[in-house]
Design a protein around this motif. Structure first.
Motif, PDB file in Angstrom:
ATOM      1  N   ALA A 158       0.992  -1.329   0.018  1.00 20.34           N
ATOM      2  CA  ALA A 158       0.119  -0.111  -0.060  1.00 20.34           C
ATOM      3  C   ALA A 158       0.986   1.159  -0.034  1.00 20.34           C
ATOM      4  O   ALA A 158       1.738   1.547   0.825  1.00 20.34           O
ATOM      5  N   GLY A 159       0.505   2.207  -1.014  1.00 24.09           N
ATOM      6  CA  GLY A 159       1.356   3.480  -1.009  1.00 24.09           C
ATOM      7  C   GLY A 159       0.752   4.330   0.053  1.00 24.09           C
ATOM      8  O   GLY A 159      -0.101   4.996  -0.374  1.00 24.09           O
ATOM      9  N   LEU A 160       1.423   4.654   0.996  1.00 20.70           N
ATOM     10  CA  LEU A 160       0.952   5.428   2.267  1.00 20.70           C
ATOM     11  C   LEU A 160       1.180   7.077   1.754  1.00 20.70           C
ATOM     12  O   LEU A 160       2.274   7.166   1.371  1.00 20.70           O
ATOM     13  N   GLN A 161       0.124   7.849   2.171  1.00 19.96           N
ATOM     14  CA  GLN A 161       0.259   9.323   1.994  1.00 19.96           C
ATOM     15  C   GLN A 161      -0.569   9.734   3.167  1.00 19.96           C
ATOM     16  O   GLN A 161      -1.569   9.331   3.420  1.00 19.96           O
ATOM     17  N   PRO A 162      -0.280  10.824   3.846  1.00 26.26           N
ATOM     18  CA  PRO A 162      -0.902  11.441   4.813  1.00 26.26           C
ATOM     19  C   PRO A 162      -2.136  12.277   4.058  1.00 26.26           C
ATOM     20  O   PRO A 162      -2.172  13.761   4.660  1.00 26.26           O
ATOM     21  N   THR A 163      -2.907  11.840   3.520  1.00 24.69           N
ATOM     22  CA  THR A 163      -3.878  12.754   2.737  1.00 24.69           C
ATOM     23  C   THR A 163      -5.269  12.194   3.174  1.00 24.69           C
ATOM     24  O   THR A 163      -5.529  10.886   3.033  1.00 24.69           O
ATOM     25  N   ASP A 164      -6.278  12.936   3.496  1.00 22.52           N
ATOM     26  CA  ASP A 164      -7.621  12.417   4.028  1.00 22.52           C
ATOM     27  C   ASP A 164      -8.259  11.303   2.929  1.00 22.52           C
ATOM     28  O   ASP A 164      -8.656  10.295   3.600  1.00 22.52           O
ATOM     29  N   GLY A 165      -8.240  11.581   1.737  1.00 19.94           N
ATOM     30  CA  GLY A 165      -9.129  10.758   0.857  1.00 19.94           C
ATOM     31  C   GLY A 165      -8.323   9.486   0.722  1.00 19.94           C
ATOM     32  O   GLY A 165      -9.044   8.372   0.565  1.00 19.94           O
ATOM     33  N   ILE A 166      -7.035   9.672   0.778  1.00 17.62           N
ATOM     34  CA  ILE A 166      -6.182   8.336   0.768  1.00 17.62           C
ATOM     35  C   ILE A 166      -6.397   7.363   1.929  1.00 17.62           C
ATOM     36  O   ILE A 166      -6.616   6.351   2.069  1.00 17.62           O
ATOM     37  N   ILE A 167      -6.335   8.152   3.223  1.00 11.84           N
ATOM     38  CA  ILE A 167      -6.326   7.558   4.442  1.00 11.84           C
ATOM     39  C   ILE A 167      -7.747   6.845   4.525  1.00 11.84           C
ATOM     40  O   ILE A 167      -7.827   5.603   5.006  1.00 11.84           O
ATOM     41  N   SER A 168      -8.639   7.467   4.111  1.00 18.23           N
ATOM     42  CA  SER A 168     -10.202   6.758   4.379  1.00 18.23           C
ATOM     43  C   SER A 168     -10.469   5.598   3.346  1.00 18.23           C
ATOM     44  O   SER A 168     -11.066   4.678   3.573  1.00 18.23           O
ATOM     45  N   TYR A 169      -9.664   5.864   2.180  1.00 17.28           N
ATOM     46  CA  TYR A 169      -9.757   4.743   1.202  1.00 17.28           C
ATOM     47  C   TYR A 169      -9.081   3.320   1.721  1.00 17.28           C
ATOM     48  O   TYR A 169      -9.575   2.324   1.741  1.00 17.28           O
ATOM     49  N   PHE A 170      -7.784   3.510   2.400  1.00 15.29           N
ATOM     50  CA  PHE A 170      -7.086   2.436   2.834  1.00 15.29           C
ATOM     51  C   PHE A 170      -7.780   2.020   4.247  1.00 15.29           C
ATOM     52  O   PHE A 170      -7.845   0.894   4.194  1.00 15.29           O
ATOM     53  N   THR A 171      -8.433   2.810   4.833  1.00 18.70           N
ATOM     54  CA  THR A 171      -9.013   2.281   6.003  1.00 18.70           C
ATOM     55  C   THR A 171      -9.948   1.086   5.867  1.00 18.70           C
ATOM     56  O   THR A 171      -9.990   0.195   6.347  1.00 18.70           O
ATOM     57  N   ASP A 172     -10.747   1.420   4.442  1.00 19.06           N
ATOM     58  CA  ASP A 172     -11.706   0.362   4.230  1.00 19.06           C
ATOM     59  C   ASP A 172     -10.999  -0.766   3.476  1.00 19.06           C
ATOM     60  O   ASP A 172     -11.203  -1.999   3.749  1.00 19.06           O
ATOM     61  N   TYR A 173     -10.460  -0.241   2.778  1.00 16.87           N
ATOM     62  CA  TYR A 173      -9.670  -1.447   1.808  1.00 16.87           C
ATOM     63  C   TYR A 173      -8.774  -2.294   2.367  1.00 16.87           C
ATOM     64  O   TYR A 173      -9.024  -3.508   1.891  1.00 16.87           O
ATOM     65  N   LEU A 174      -8.149  -2.046   3.046  1.00 12.64           N
ATOM     66  CA  LEU A 174      -7.242  -2.835   3.919  1.00 12.64           C
ATOM     67  C   LEU A 174      -8.014  -3.814   4.586  1.00 12.64           C
ATOM     68  O   LEU A 174      -7.436  -5.033   5.119  1.00 12.64           O
ATOM     69  N   LYS A 175      -9.082  -3.515   5.166  1.00 16.75           N
ATOM     70  CA  LYS A 175      -9.883  -4.375   6.099  1.00 16.75           C
ATOM     71  C   LYS A 175     -10.789  -5.168   5.259  1.00 16.75           C
ATOM     72  O   LYS A 175     -10.821  -6.412   5.670  1.00 16.75           O
ATOM     73  N   ASP A 176     -11.154  -4.792   4.001  1.00 20.15           N
ATOM     74  CA  ASP A 176     -12.006  -5.483   3.248  1.00 20.15           C
ATOM     75  C   ASP A 176     -11.642  -6.588   2.324  1.00 20.15           C
ATOM     76  O   ASP A 176     -12.275  -7.383   1.814  1.00 20.15           O
ATOM     77  N   HIS A 177     -10.200  -6.849   2.535  1.00 20.44           N
ATOM     78  CA  HIS A 177      -9.680  -7.952   1.570  1.00 20.44           C
ATOM     79  C   HIS A 177      -8.895  -8.776   2.540  1.00 20.44           C
ATOM     80  O   HIS A 177      -8.290  -8.488   3.518  1.00 20.44           O
ATOM     81  N   PRO A 178      -8.962 -10.257   2.075  1.00 22.00           N
ATOM     82  CA  PRO A 178      -8.299 -11.341   3.110  1.00 22.00           C
ATOM     83  C   PRO A 178      -6.716 -11.077   3.074  1.00 22.00           C
ATOM     84  O   PRO A 178      -6.131 -12.486   2.908  1.00 22.00           O
ATOM     85  N   PHE A 179      -6.009  -9.994   3.234  1.00 17.31           N
ATOM     86  CA  PHE A 179      -4.602 -10.111   3.069  1.00 17.31           C
ATOM     87  C   PHE A 179      -3.981 -10.941   4.272  1.00 17.31           C
ATOM     88  O   PHE A 179      -4.300 -10.737   5.405  1.00 17.31           O
ATOM     89  N   ASP A 180      -2.892 -11.685   3.817  1.00 16.28           N
ATOM     90  CA  ASP A 180      -2.160 -12.171   4.893  1.00 16.28           C
ATOM     91  C   ASP A 180      -1.066 -11.193   5.471  1.00 16.28           C
ATOM     92  O   ASP A 180      -0.598 -11.117   6.556  1.00 16.28           O
TER      93      ASP A 180
END
Ligand SMILES: [Zn+2]
Ligand SMILES: [Zn+2]
Length: 272
Positions: free
Chosen positions: A81-103
């Motif tokens: 995940a390409g992290l950036q301290p930007t609101d839209g990106i933070i909220s996107y990853f907050t859901d995305y990283l939870k919503d997939h079964p990543f190891d």
């Protein structure tokens, strides 16, 4: 011997070259026990939507290969995940990283203030390399604080040293000790680890990313064993320079390295 390559891209990543199945077969040839794919998701970075893997397609292909090769190698489902301290990106990853079964989730900084140090023009915004490097580490510190435990391992922590005009020649831990200490402590505080990324050797740096002095300091501060990854984008680079990575791991004072399964950390003894 290190038998788990935990940073790998296939042709599902925008800059990847080899198909996943070729990489699986190569890993079996190399005698690896575990292979973790970590395709790119740099959501919000490129207006053309590149570097954002089609995750459903990725998962479906991964699942079929995992089943097909189950008796020959352990395959793990990861993401970089390409992290950036930007609101839209933070909220996107907050859901995305939870919503997939990543190891396994690598959090990486590929840009600073949404600009990529890969391009020489990036450095025109800074009077010298040191101030660019400092801006990069400061943004990583911000990311480490914001993203907390949303990721597992911070990727190639000194990635920017690959691209500065003086490369890693002008780098010393002491120069950046204040921000790097704060960054490492922030990563450790959330129970996360860093990685030893061997691509630095292939870029002619004579070091992995990060520099051994950063790995040593991370250990001194109480950091848990790092993950190890080649960051290969093609079969030829898989598990590259893993003997050197093992040496550095031991020199920094670690006896084991980490692997993540279903986001849970396991330790592996390279001598075992
Ligand atoms: Zn990366
Ligand atoms: Zn990568």
């Amino acid at each position: 011997m290190i038998k788990c390559d935990c940073h790998l891209h296939s042709d599902l990543s925008t800059d990847g070259i080899s198909p996943m199945e070729e990489e699986v077969l190569r890993a079996i040839d190399l005698g690896l026990g575990t292979l973790c794919f970590t395709e790119h998701n740099d959501y919000g970075t490129n207006p053309d939507g590149s570097f954002v893997v089609d995750t459903d397609r990725y998962y479906s292909l991964f699942s079929s290969l995992k089943e097909k090769y189950a008796d020959r190698i352990e395959l793990l489902f990861g993401i970089e995940a390409g992290l950036q301290p930007t609101d839209g990106i933070i909220s996107y990853f907050t859901d995305y990283l939870k919503d997939h079964p990543f190891d396994f989730i690598i959090g990486s900084s590929h840009v600073v203030k949404n600009k990529d140090p890969y391009y020489p023009v990036f450095f025109e915004d800074y009077p010298d390399d040191d101030s660019a490097y400092r801006a990069y580490f400061e943004e990583e510190l911000e990311n480490a604080s914001i993203y907390g435990d949303m990721y597992d391992s911070y990727g190639h922590l000194d990635y920017i040293l690959r691209y500065g005009r003086s490369g890693n020649k002008g780098f010393s831990y002491e120069k950046f000790a204040d921000v790097l200490d704060a960054l490492l402590k922030e990563i450790i505080k959330h129970g996360n680890v860093i990685e030893i990324n061997t691509a630095g050797f292939r870029k002619g740096m004579g070091q992995p990313n990060p520099h051994i002095d950063i790995i040593r300091r991370y250990r001194e501060l109480g950091g848990l064993p790092p993950t190890i990854g080649s960051d290969a984008h093609k079969t030829a680079d898989m598990a590259a320079d893993f003997e050197r990575a093992e040496q550095i791991l031991l020199e920094a004072g670690f006896r084991t390295y980490s692997v993540f399964r279903s986001r849970k950390r396991y330790e592996i003894d390279p001598a075992g």
